[in-house]
Motif scaffolding. Structure first.
Motif: not given
Length: 231
Positions: A81-84, A176-182, A203-210
């Motif tokens: 899994q990726w976050a941003f 950690g992940m709380w600094a990101t879009y996850v 792939a995970d960037l695309n999931l952000l929109g939904e």
């Protein structure tokens, strides 16, 4: 409900190709507040003890007894899994891919170190793995993950109140992940078709929109951002 503002911010994003580490709870080094939990040695509870291999940010493998144990009361990003990490660059929002699964695993390995691990087993998870509260070096591993911001509280547990305290601490500090879009790990597992280690950030960037939930503070930040920055 899904925010209507974040997708607007995402339309101008630039995705950088290299992962970027997110600020984590390095200030917590040397913390000793979380010693062996009360009642941990209760004779009626099954226990496992020994050296472990860290599988991911919430899972341990005891090779001597061939058992998998998941840390009770928390969840973490799966390995692919990726976050941003959002950064403002002029009028554009730059999102740097962050391998939140790999970083969660790395932090749990750091917490375990060379110490043997003792787990008090509480249940079986749905896939047959054991679930328990585990300590290493006198520290509750779940608390260590929550405090660093590489895990989130999941469901009721004997330590829920303490766990929520450390999650709020990490969220307020943007660790950690709380600094990101996850994306919430449960939602990610339900929607991610490719769960191999070769999964690409796009792939995970695309999931952000939904997404169905906004779980991390940057989503709230995006809601406060004006639709246009030139007015």
């Amino acid at each position: 409900m899904k925010s209507k503002i974040v997708p607007c911010a995402l339309t101008a994003l630039i995705v950088c190709g290299l992962p970027s580490p997110v600020f984590a709870a390095d200030l917590a080094r040397g913390w000793r507040a979380d010693t062996v939990p009360t009642g941990f040695s209760d004779s009626g509870m099954a226990r496992l003890a020994g050296r472990v291999t860290v599988v991911d940010g919430r899972t341990l493998w005891f090779p001597d007894v061939s058992e998998t144990v998941r840390l009770d009361g928390i969840d973490a990003c799966d390995l692919p899994q990726w976050a941003f990490d959002p950064k403002q660059h002029g009028d554009s929002l730059v999102l740097k891919p962050v391998p939140c699964g790999a970083l969660s695993k790395a932090w749990l390995k750091r917490l375990v170190g060379d110490s043997p691990v003792v787990c008090r087993i509480s249940a079986y998870s749905v896939d047959g793995a054991l679930t328990g509260r585990c300590i290493a070096g006198g520290r509750d591993l779940a608390v260590g993950m929550l405090r660093a911001g590489w895990a989130r509280v999941q469901g009721p547990s004997p330590a829920s109140s303490q766990y929520w305290k450390w999650q709020r601490y990490a969220m307020s500090a943007r660790y950690g992940m709380w600094a990101t879009y996850v994306i919430d790990p449960d939602e990610w597992r339900a929607k991610a078709v490719d769960r191999t280690l070769g999964r690409k950030p796009l792939a995970d960037l695309n999931l952000l929109g939904e997404r169905e939930q906004d779980i991390s503070p940057p989503f709230l930040d995006a809601g406060k951002r004006p639709a246009r920055s030139d007015r």
